[in-house]
Design a protein around this motif. Structure first.
Motif, PDB file in Angstrom:
ATOM      1  N   ALA A 161       0.595  -1.109  -0.060  1.00 22.62           N
ATOM      2  CA  ALA A 161      -0.138  -0.392  -0.202  1.00 22.62           C
ATOM      3  C   ALA A 161       0.947   1.386   0.028  1.00 22.62           C
ATOM      4  CB  ALA A 161      -0.963  -0.105   1.147  1.00 22.62           C
ATOM      5  N   GLY A 162       1.656   1.042   0.925  1.00 20.53           N
ATOM      6  CA  GLY A 162       2.610   2.216   1.021  1.00 20.53           C
ATOM      7  C   GLY A 162       3.354   2.730  -1.015  1.00 20.53           C
ATOM      8  N   GLU A 208      -3.330  -6.869  -4.723  1.00 15.68           N
ATOM      9  CA  GLU A 208      -4.587  -5.729  -5.289  1.00 15.68           C
ATOM     10  C   GLU A 208      -5.034  -5.284  -4.708  1.00 15.68           C
ATOM     11  OE1 GLU A 208      -6.169  -4.237  -9.108  1.00 15.68           O
ATOM     12  OE2 GLU A 208      -4.189  -5.571  -8.661  1.00 15.68           O
ATOM     13  N   GLY A 209      -6.372  -5.663  -3.973  1.00 15.33           N
ATOM     14  CA  GLY A 209      -6.365  -4.619  -2.248  1.00 15.33           C
ATOM     15  C   GLY A 209      -5.851  -3.685  -1.372  1.00 15.33           C
ATOM     16  N   ALA A 210      -4.466  -3.997  -1.775  1.00 10.38           N
ATOM     17  CA  ALA A 210      -3.250  -3.211  -1.686  1.00 10.38           C
ATOM     18  C   ALA A 210      -2.382  -1.532  -1.679  1.00 10.38           C
ATOM     19  CB  ALA A 210      -2.306  -3.669  -0.614  1.00 10.38           C
ATOM     20  N   VAL A 211      -2.670  -2.227  -2.995  1.00 10.37           N
ATOM     21  CA  VAL A 211      -2.195  -1.778  -4.183  1.00 10.37           C
ATOM     22  C   VAL A 211      -2.842  -0.434  -4.825  1.00 10.37           C
ATOM     23  CG1 VAL A 211      -1.078  -1.498  -6.858  1.00 10.37           C
ATOM     24  CG2 VAL A 211       0.063  -3.148  -5.255  1.00 10.37           C
ATOM     25  N   ARG A 212      -4.929  -0.643  -4.613  1.00 13.06           N
ATOM     26  CA  ARG A 212      -5.527  -0.210  -5.089  1.00 13.06           C
ATOM     27  C   ARG A 212      -5.492   0.747  -3.924  1.00 13.06           C
ATOM     28  NH1 ARG A 212     -10.569  -2.204  -8.237  1.00 13.06           N
ATOM     29  NH2 ARG A 212      -9.405  -3.497  -9.543  1.00 13.06           N
ATOM     30  N   SER A 213      -5.571   0.617  -2.540  1.00 14.10           N
ATOM     31  CA  SER A 213      -6.028   1.197  -1.367  1.00 14.10           C
ATOM     32  C   SER A 213      -4.612   2.894  -1.618  1.00 14.10           C
ATOM     33  CB  SER A 213      -5.523   0.826   0.065  1.00 14.10           C
ATOM     34  OG  SER A 213      -4.824   0.099   0.208  1.00 14.10           O
ATOM     35  N   GLY A 214      -2.997   2.114  -1.786  1.00 13.27           N
ATOM     36  CA  GLY A 214      -2.523   3.483  -1.942  1.00 13.27           C
ATOM     37  C   GLY A 214      -2.928   4.156  -3.330  1.00 13.27           C
ATOM     38  N   TYR A 215      -3.412   3.729  -4.499  1.00 13.15           N
ATOM     39  CA  TYR A 215      -3.388   4.401  -5.169  1.00 13.15           C
ATOM     40  C   TYR A 215      -5.100   5.011  -4.843  1.00 13.15           C
ATOM     41  CZ  TYR A 215      -0.613   2.268  -8.477  1.00 13.15           C
ATOM     42  OH  TYR A 215       0.134   1.740  -9.687  1.00 13.15           O
ATOM     43  N   LEU A 216      -6.064   4.960  -3.942  1.00 11.18           N
ATOM     44  CA  LEU A 216      -6.806   5.272  -4.131  1.00 11.18           C
ATOM     45  C   LEU A 216      -6.840   7.015  -3.213  1.00 11.18           C
ATOM     46  CD1 LEU A 216      -9.273   2.936  -3.776  1.00 11.18           C
ATOM     47  CD2 LEU A 216      -9.343   4.491  -5.309  1.00 11.18           C
ATOM     48  N   GLY A 228      -4.908 -12.935 -13.483  1.00  8.32           N
ATOM     49  CA  GLY A 228      -4.896 -11.903 -14.286  1.00  8.32           C
ATOM     50  C   GLY A 228      -5.309 -10.816 -13.831  1.00  8.32           C
ATOM     51  N   CYS A 229      -6.303 -10.995 -13.360  1.00 10.62           N
ATOM     52  CA  CYS A 229      -6.871 -10.079 -13.103  1.00 10.62           C
ATOM     53  C   CYS A 229      -6.773  -8.329 -11.970  1.00 10.62           C
ATOM     54  CB  CYS A 229      -8.878 -10.248 -12.487  1.00 10.62           C
ATOM     55  SG  CYS A 229      -8.242 -11.996 -11.123  1.00 10.62           S
ATOM     56  N   CYS A 230      -5.396  -8.911 -11.744  1.00  9.29           N
ATOM     57  CA  CYS A 230      -5.193  -7.770 -10.823  1.00  9.29           C
ATOM     58  C   CYS A 230      -4.445  -6.630 -11.672  1.00  9.29           C
ATOM     59  CB  CYS A 230      -3.791  -8.501  -9.780  1.00  9.29           C
ATOM     60  SG  CYS A 230      -3.955  -9.918  -8.783  1.00  9.29           S
ATOM     61  N   THR A 231      -5.046  -5.855 -11.908  1.00 14.88           N
ATOM     62  CA  THR A 231      -4.802  -5.006 -12.760  1.00 14.88           C
ATOM     63  C   THR A 231      -4.075  -3.887 -11.951  1.00 14.88           C
ATOM     64  OG1 THR A 231      -6.917  -3.507 -12.903  1.00 14.88           O
ATOM     65  CG2 THR A 231      -6.720  -5.833 -14.298  1.00 14.88           C
ATOM     66  N   ASN A 232      -4.141  -3.353 -10.817  1.00 13.96           N
ATOM     67  CA  ASN A 232      -3.278  -2.450 -10.459  1.00 13.96           C
ATOM     68  C   ASN A 232      -1.937  -2.844  -9.820  1.00 13.96           C
ATOM     69  OD1 ASN A 232      -5.117   0.434 -10.423  1.00 13.96           O
ATOM     70  ND2 ASN A 232      -6.639  -2.001 -10.183  1.00 13.96           N
ATOM     71  N   LEU A 233      -2.148  -4.481  -9.436  1.00 12.61           N
ATOM     72  CA  LEU A 233      -0.969  -4.623  -8.684  1.00 12.61           C
ATOM     73  C   LEU A 233       0.240  -5.193 -10.106  1.00 12.61           C
ATOM     74  CD1 LEU A 233       0.925  -5.862  -6.801  1.00 12.61           C
ATOM     75  CD2 LEU A 233       0.353  -8.372  -7.262  1.00 12.61           C
ATOM     76  N   LEU A 234       0.008  -5.277 -11.140  1.00 11.73           N
ATOM     77  CA  LEU A 234       0.895  -5.031 -12.668  1.00 11.73           C
ATOM     78  C   LEU A 234       0.761  -4.102 -12.818  1.00 11.73           C
ATOM     79  CD1 LEU A 234      -1.385  -8.262 -14.435  1.00 11.73           C
ATOM     80  CD2 LEU A 234       0.863  -8.338 -13.520  1.00 11.73           C
ATOM     81  N   ASP A 235      -0.108  -3.319 -12.905  1.00  9.99           N
ATOM     82  CA  ASP A 235       0.248  -1.689 -13.090  1.00  9.99           C
ATOM     83  C   ASP A 235       1.409  -1.522 -12.218  1.00  9.99           C
ATOM     84  OD1 ASP A 235       0.076   1.105 -13.967  1.00  9.99           O
ATOM     85  OD2 ASP A 235       0.268   1.936 -12.094  1.00  9.99           O
ATOM     86  N   LEU A 236       1.083  -1.405 -10.834  1.00  8.62           N
ATOM     87  CA  LEU A 236       3.189  -1.191  -9.783  1.00  8.62           C
ATOM     88  C   LEU A 236       4.072  -1.725  -9.927  1.00  8.62           C
ATOM     89  CD1 LEU A 236       4.201  -0.111  -7.444  1.00  8.62           C
ATOM     90  CD2 LEU A 236       3.165  -1.735  -6.178  1.00  8.62           C
ATOM     91  N   TYR A 237       3.795  -2.893 -10.590  1.00  4.24           N
ATOM     92  CA  TYR A 237       5.129  -3.873 -11.394  1.00  4.24           C
ATOM     93  C   TYR A 237       5.555  -3.371 -12.251  1.00  4.24           C
ATOM     94  CZ  TYR A 237       4.228  -7.726  -7.264  1.00  4.24           C
ATOM     95  OH  TYR A 237       4.186  -7.942  -6.337  1.00  4.24           O
ATOM     96  N   SER A 238       4.373  -2.671 -13.271  1.00 10.37           N
ATOM     97  CA  SER A 238       5.431  -1.755 -14.967  1.00 10.37           C
ATOM     98  C   SER A 238       6.280  -0.641 -14.195  1.00 10.37           C
ATOM     99  CB  SER A 238       4.405  -1.793 -15.288  1.00 10.37           C
ATOM    100  OG  SER A 238       3.846  -2.845 -15.729  1.00 10.37           O
TER     101      SER A 238
END
Length: 461
Positions: free
Chosen positions: A13-14, A422-430, A66-76
């Motif tokens: 998240a951080g 994925e939920g953690a990354v979404r929380s960070g982006y939100l 594959g449905c973890c779109t935001n986690l994959l975005d973070l890895y990019s």
């Protein structure tokens, strides 16, 4: 405009929040990420093997879909997406080690892509396969909006209403859901249980693919997500003026001025830092004590010979629920037990004996293999339980009434996802979106889900 944003906590998240806000650096936003440990990653990171100096061990094997779109975005964003290997075939092993696979046909749209493998899924009887197909069709027809209305319904009741037998639950739903939700299938909210199947298997052909890091988890987070990263830095106190945080006091005695603060730790730590009087004035803290924590057990095991050829497998009969090969030869394995409440007090040697016996029963090469050593890691507060009604207790990332420059990030916050990476990354982006808006920047960081493909749309999803 120059603003200091302090992010406390270097888990996913951080990291996600810092990576998103770092894009605003040219506009005068200075981001500082503070992490108490010597490396980033948090629960999804690695640690130094206590018995083998220099070797990194994962806290617990984390996988993505594959449905973890935001986690994959973070890895990019971090430049490590090429370190994720995707698998189109998911292996299920029964108690005798017989393999039963689910896979998707390449380039066939969802949910038709998995139709053939479900029809041939030999761990289920023909009657059970038809029952599962009817349940999947019901999930499609339910749609995404209607599933949200099932937040207060236990998934067990939904399964009973759709004639899913205990045998089907054990062989199909449990291997998928207990690991995805870190909760028993029947006890979880129907909303999140159905979301797993809708997003992963029914909406888009890429959604179900299993992604595994081809490196230690900690290696994914070696690149700093922002220009000012401070490891081995512990926050001692949040300093307030009225209902605003003005600075953070570090354990070293240093004080850092803050225009805005993001707490990206677990909710237990958050509550320790906020004075009781301010907790009472901020509705985000009203129900945090009602979130139940659930443990996860991970075990690293090294054998004297190769024992496992598969890269990973879901295990129908426990105690281990998932097993991963951690080296090329198959000598080093990692097992996982999610929702591991009654494993927290079992002695290590007793647990290792049970795990070893299970592995020997599954793989012929393991029958005479000797366990050289084992390391067990139990994260007692791994995630919150997505039981019915839990969403009512999850706070928003943005302040409403209360502490006006405090933002929250973490998989426990309200993300419309369960407690996953994925939920953690979404929380960070939100949290980053909400903070940016207060500074006058209307910039979306959150990525949408995979699009629902046409057969699934026709069927109601």
């Amino acid at each position: 405009m120059n603003k200091n944003v302090l992010i406390v906590g270097g888990g996913l998240a951080g990291i996600a929040c810092a990576a998103a806000l770092e894009s605003l650096r040219p506009r005068g936003i200075h981001v500082t990420l503070l992490e108490a440990r010597h490396a980033l990653g948090g629960r999804a990171g690695s640690f130094d093997d206590p018995e083998q100096s220099g070797e990194l061990l994962d806290n617990c094997q984390h996988v993505l879909l594959g449905c973890c779109t935001n986690l994959l975005d973070l890895y990019s964003r971090l430049g490590v997406r090429d370190r994720i290997s995707f698998y189109r075939r998911v292996h299920f092993l029964d108690s005798r080690g017989r393999k039963h696979d689910l896979w998707g046909i390449k380039n066939v749209p969802a949910p038709l892509h998995m139709g053939l493998s479900m029809a041939l899924f030999s761990i289920l009887t023909i009657k059970e396969r038809f029952a599962v197909a009817r349940a999947m069709l019901a999930m499609l027809r339910l749609g995404k909006n209607s599933r949200d209305k099932l937040d207060a319904l236990p998934f067990g009741q939904w399964l009973d209403a759709h004639h899913q037998s205990p045998a089907i639950i054990k062989k199909f739903y449990d291997p998928v859901l207990i690991s995805a939700l870190n909760e028993e299938s029947r006890d979880a909210s129907a909303k999140y249980a159905i979301q797993v199947f809708q997003d992963a298997m029914l909406a888009h052909r890429k959604g179900y693919r299993v992604g595994l890091p081809n490196c230690p988890l900690g290696a994914l987070y070696e690149k700093s997500p922002c220009s000012d990263l401070r490891l081995n830095t512990r926050v001692e106190e949040l300093l307030f003026t009225n209902d605003r945080i003005t600075a953070l006091k570090l354990r070293s005695g240093e004080t850092l001025d803050a225009d805005a603060v993001v707490l990206a730790t677990n909710h237990h730590a958050v509550q320790r830092w906020i004075p009781q009087s301010l907790q009472l004035s901020d509705p985000r803290f009203r129900y945090l004590d009602k979130l139940e924590s659930v443990p996860i057990l991970g075990v690293h095991m090294w054998f004297d010979r190769p024992v496992m050829k598969l890269p990973f497998a879901a295990l129908i009969d426990g105690p281990l629920q998932w097993l991963f090969r951690k080296d090329a030869e198959g000598r080093a394995l990692h097992g996982v037990i999610s929702a591991s409440r009654h494993w927290t007090n079992i002695p290590k040697e007793e647990a290792l004996q049970q795990f070893t016996a299970q592995i020997r029963s599954l793989f012929k090469p393991a029958r005479n293999a000797q366990l050289m050593r084992g390391v067990i890691v139990i994260e007692k507060r791994a995630t919150f339980s997505p039981k019915p009604g839990a969403d009512a207790y999850r706070p928003s990332q943005a302040p409403g009434a209360g502490i006006e420059n405090l933002f929250l990030a973490g998989d426990y916050t309200h993300t419309h996802w369960p407690a996953t990476m994925e939920g953690a990354v979404r929380s960070g982006y939100l949290a980053a979106e909400a903070l940016a808006q207060t500074l006058g920047f209307d910039i979306p960081f959150l990525l949408p889900d995979l699009p629902t493909q046409w057969p699934a749309r026709l069927l109601g999803l």
